[in-house]
Design an enzyme around this catalytic site. Sequence first.
Site, PDB file in Angstrom:
ATOM      1  CE1 TYR A 163      53.164 -40.467 -24.244  1.00 20.68           C
ATOM      2  CE2 TYR A 163      54.107 -38.259 -24.399  1.00 20.68           C
ATOM      3  CZ  TYR A 163      53.630 -39.309 -23.633  1.00 20.68           C
ATOM      4  OH  TYR A 163      53.611 -39.204 -22.267  1.00 20.68           O
ATOM      5  CG  ASP A 201      40.599 -41.923 -25.581  1.00 24.56           C
ATOM      6  OD1 ASP A 201      39.434 -42.367 -25.545  1.00 24.56           O
ATOM      7  OD2 ASP A 201      41.357 -41.957 -24.598  1.00 24.56           O
ATOM      8  NE  ARG A 251      43.463 -39.098 -22.580  1.00 23.22           N
ATOM      9  CZ  ARG A 251      42.771 -38.701 -21.526  1.00 23.22           C
ATOM     10  NH1 ARG A 251      41.470 -38.468 -21.645  1.00 23.22           N
ATOM     11  NH2 ARG A 251      43.341 -38.520 -20.366  1.00 23.22           N
ATOM     12  CG  ASP A 288      45.496 -42.189 -20.784  1.00 17.89           C
ATOM     13  OD1 ASP A 288      45.638 -41.920 -19.581  1.00 17.89           O
ATOM     14  OD2 ASP A 288      45.146 -41.342 -21.638  1.00 17.89           O
TER      15      ASP A 288
END
Length: 288
Positions: free
Chosen positions: A67, A81, A173, A39
């Site tokens: 991540y 988010d 997310r 993203d």
Amino acid sequence: MPNGILIIDKPAGWTSMDVCAKVRGILREKRVGHGGTLDPMATGVLPVFVGQATRGVEFAENGRKEYVAGLRLGLVTDTQDTTGTALETHPVTVTAEQVRQVLERFRGPQQQIPPMYSAIKIGGQKLYDLARKGQEVERKPRSVTFYELELLEQVSETDFVLRCLCSKGTYIRTLCHDIGQALGCGGAMYSLRRTMAAAFTADQAVTLEDVQSRGEELLLPTDSLFSDHPILLLKSDKLEKRVRCGNPITLPGTADGTYRVYGQGRQFLCLSRAEGGVLTSIKNFFGA
């Protein structure tokens, strides 16, 4: 012509395709693709494939990814988010230990419902296009796996930092949103950095400025994508010719498994599968 893989440290605010377009312009090569979308708000490891190496994109997309994410409790947004519009806010009285306990529920195989703000297509339309029109449609849960999930630190009363090793197709997310729901106060992701993709790590990543100044010298060889597979060196012109023609070859005594196959000149030819003494190409990396 340039061929190989760039491990880009994607800057915030750029789409993955923005990065590919920039690399395309710097290296003057049309064949450029990436191994797994990030993203725009996210940073970190983005494998970018150049020239013949673009044939390996599918293998990078299917690999595990790691991540480091920022979870903000007490906030629910339409995008899951902090770039989105706030839908709910709630007081937060959650402790770090309570977060750790909830994370246990999410480890292992899970069913995850993709967010409306995603590029998944339903009925030929991307979900984020429908979401921007104020529409919400039913999404089928997808099977994902969280191999590792841990709390790294608590930053404030509402903010927590998580590390996650997961399968392809996972939305971090949505993980943050779901953790917030499980804790009863809501949650949203406030930051995201990918630290590993396709076995490439942040330590190997370079910036776009590096690529601008150093160009092709930063390209990793295509076979670095398959470094976890053993090497198989062809020992005759006849065998190499058959492989280059796309034919299976017989190699008695070769253990079953996946191999990086090289010609007599040590050129990486293909990724192949050996079974019952017969070697068959999975994907070729030679030719135009």
